[in-house]
Design an enzyme around this catalytic site. Sequence first.
Site, PDB file in Angstrom:
ATOM      1  N   ASP A  98      -0.997   9.570   6.040  1.00 47.01           N
ATOM      2  CA  ASP A  98      -1.477   8.207   6.193  1.00 47.01           C
ATOM      3  C   ASP A  98      -0.322   7.316   6.648  1.00 47.01           C
ATOM      4  OD1 ASP A  98      -3.520   6.136   5.834  1.00 47.01           O
ATOM      5  OD2 ASP A  98      -4.338   7.484   4.322  1.00 47.01           O
ATOM      6  N   ASP A 199      -3.887   3.313   8.951  1.00 43.65           N
ATOM      7  CA  ASP A 199      -4.665   2.380   8.143  1.00 43.65           C
ATOM      8  C   ASP A 199      -4.817   1.034   8.869  1.00 43.65           C
ATOM      9  OD1 ASP A 199      -5.805   1.874   5.384  1.00 43.65           O
ATOM     10  OD2 ASP A 199      -4.293   0.277   5.438  1.00 43.65           O
ATOM     11  N   GLU A 255      -7.851   3.790  11.839  1.00 46.33           N
ATOM     12  CA  GLU A 255      -8.924   3.112  11.118  1.00 46.33           C
ATOM     13  C   GLU A 255      -9.109   1.734  11.750  1.00 46.33           C
ATOM     14  OE1 GLU A 255     -10.112   1.784   6.561  1.00 46.33           O
ATOM     15  OE2 GLU A 255      -8.043   1.599   7.250  1.00 46.33           O
ATOM     16  N   HIS A 329     -12.228   7.952   1.005  1.00 49.91           N
ATOM     17  CA  HIS A 329     -11.796   7.364  -0.270  1.00 49.91           C
ATOM     18  C   HIS A 329     -12.329   5.947  -0.486  1.00 49.91           C
ATOM     19  CE1 HIS A 329      -9.061   5.913   2.773  1.00 49.91           C
ATOM     20  NE2 HIS A 329      -8.663   4.957   1.964  1.00 49.91           N
ATOM     21  N   ASP A 330     -12.866   5.325   0.577  1.00 48.65           N
ATOM     22  CA  ASP A 330     -13.401   3.969   0.477  1.00 48.65           C
ATOM     23  C   ASP A 330     -14.923   3.918   0.466  1.00 48.65           C
ATOM     24  OD1 ASP A 330     -10.939   2.665   0.397  1.00 48.65           O
ATOM     25  OD2 ASP A 330     -10.822   2.444   2.576  1.00 48.65           O
TER      26      ASP A 330
END
Length: 560
Positions: A98, A199, A255, A329-330
């Site tokens: 990440d 991210d 993302e 994860h979100d």
Amino acid sequence: MEKNWWKESVVYQIYPRSFKDSNGDGIGDLPGILSKLDYLKTLGIDVVWLSPVYQSPNDDNGYDISNYREIMDDFGTLEDWEKLLQGMHERGIRLVMDLVVNHTSDEHAYFVESRKSKDNPYRDYYIWRPPLNGGQPTDWTSAFSGSAWAYDEHTGEYYLHLFSKKQPDLNWENPKVRNSVFEMMKFWLDKGVDGFRMDVINMISKTEFLSPYDDFAKGTAKNKAYHPNGPRVHDYLQEMNRKVLSKYDIMTVGECPGVTPEITQRYTDTDRKELNMVFQFEHMGLDQQEGKEKWDLKPLNLFDLKENLSKWQKALHEKGWNSLYWNNHDQPRVVSRFGNDGEYRVESAKMLGTLLHMMQGTPYIYQGEEIGMTNVRFPAIDDYRDIETLNMYQERVHEQGANPEDVMQSIYAKSRDNARTPMQWDESKQAGFTSGMPWLAVNPNYQTINVKQALADKQSIFYYYKQLIALRKKYAIIVYGDYDLILPEHPHVFAYQRTLNGQLLLVLCNFYENKETITLPELPKHDTEQLLISNYPDETSEITETLELKPYEARVYLFS
């Protein structure tokens, strides 16, 4: 179409805090992941995307980074990370890390310096503005509720944080910031990392919306609303590609909230030299009320899903590349969200996997998806840990007077903690995740839904996912074939076909719990036809013009 290893791969996301704890402190760690690599090898995935493991005060579960070149104590050491990378590469698994560079932690050395004084050399590493008419510089709000500006009494100015107050946004206008990020990326790539998931990378260009500040102060200009995909984001990514990414054989996925297919083409068109693919969120908003927040629920309309996924399939064909995902994860667990996590949990989980994995793009599996883990319903708000969830509850219940029971229903459906409950390895205490007390409670259904059970049952969701992955490796049509929606007007069946070099792949998915009869359009004449996969083990391989699909049934036929 150009062939690439990352187009032909299947990615498995690990959220390290919840995957496997090796030392009994209740927090998943790197040695725990190392101990489960053979499990991932058995599943057949090609790439692991590892959520942040860098040094962090953990305000937003590791997405607030205080040192990008060190490992968080909770997770282990840099030596543990190196052993993990070696273990993955020995098994033919690549590692994607990440990259969180829209913001840092407020405990990062740069920000500690930045807030010391207005003339500090690191001041313009972040976005500072004086008060406007005695208040905040703009009316922007944080993604985690409240204002996006935090007042710092020491210097009498506000700093921007689009997320938590402990996540100040970096100033990408400053070339020193960009070069620092690029050097950090090289640090990890030179250690052998195989790529980055970036991210909220399309939020890094934002100062254009803030300037000229003097005009705002004079009252001669209005605040401009902040939007992602700012004017210089493509310049920054092309510079990143030129200086870093192009020098390595790696995979990149950004993302990108708030993108359209047209915007995504600019990010992922190979000629532009930016990113390989992006995560977009349009299909993740189809079960929320239009114009409202994700907590404001509405039932999914299958027509909306067909239209949306088909739009992305067509728009990026030969003009970019899709990321295919239901979970991360979100996001809540898809079997609870779009499937049936009760009577038809196994069938609907397999159907949803089929629908996604047969499309064009790179599929992502989130930990536990391959065994059909479900959403959790904790009895009280105090059982939750997610900052977004807790802030929303505080705002709606304590500040706006909403009914707590209604708010909890939204949390049961959409809280990020649905994805973050510990991985369910077996039926022993704490699901085999830890010998201690887990940082977040285990879903109570772990005694029946767990890896041990899945591995012992040849009809389990796990082996079905293993088969989906194997098919993708065997048949180029699944990776590279053209996509066309069929039966667009059917209210309960999502059907499409893929074509490549004279072959045709037919994908049929009943999205609901009633039997459905469908009449297929006329299929081209082929020499052979075979049923590649079905989520009902006794399904006949014969295909006729009229078919009856069982509840949540999925079938994939190949015509050659």
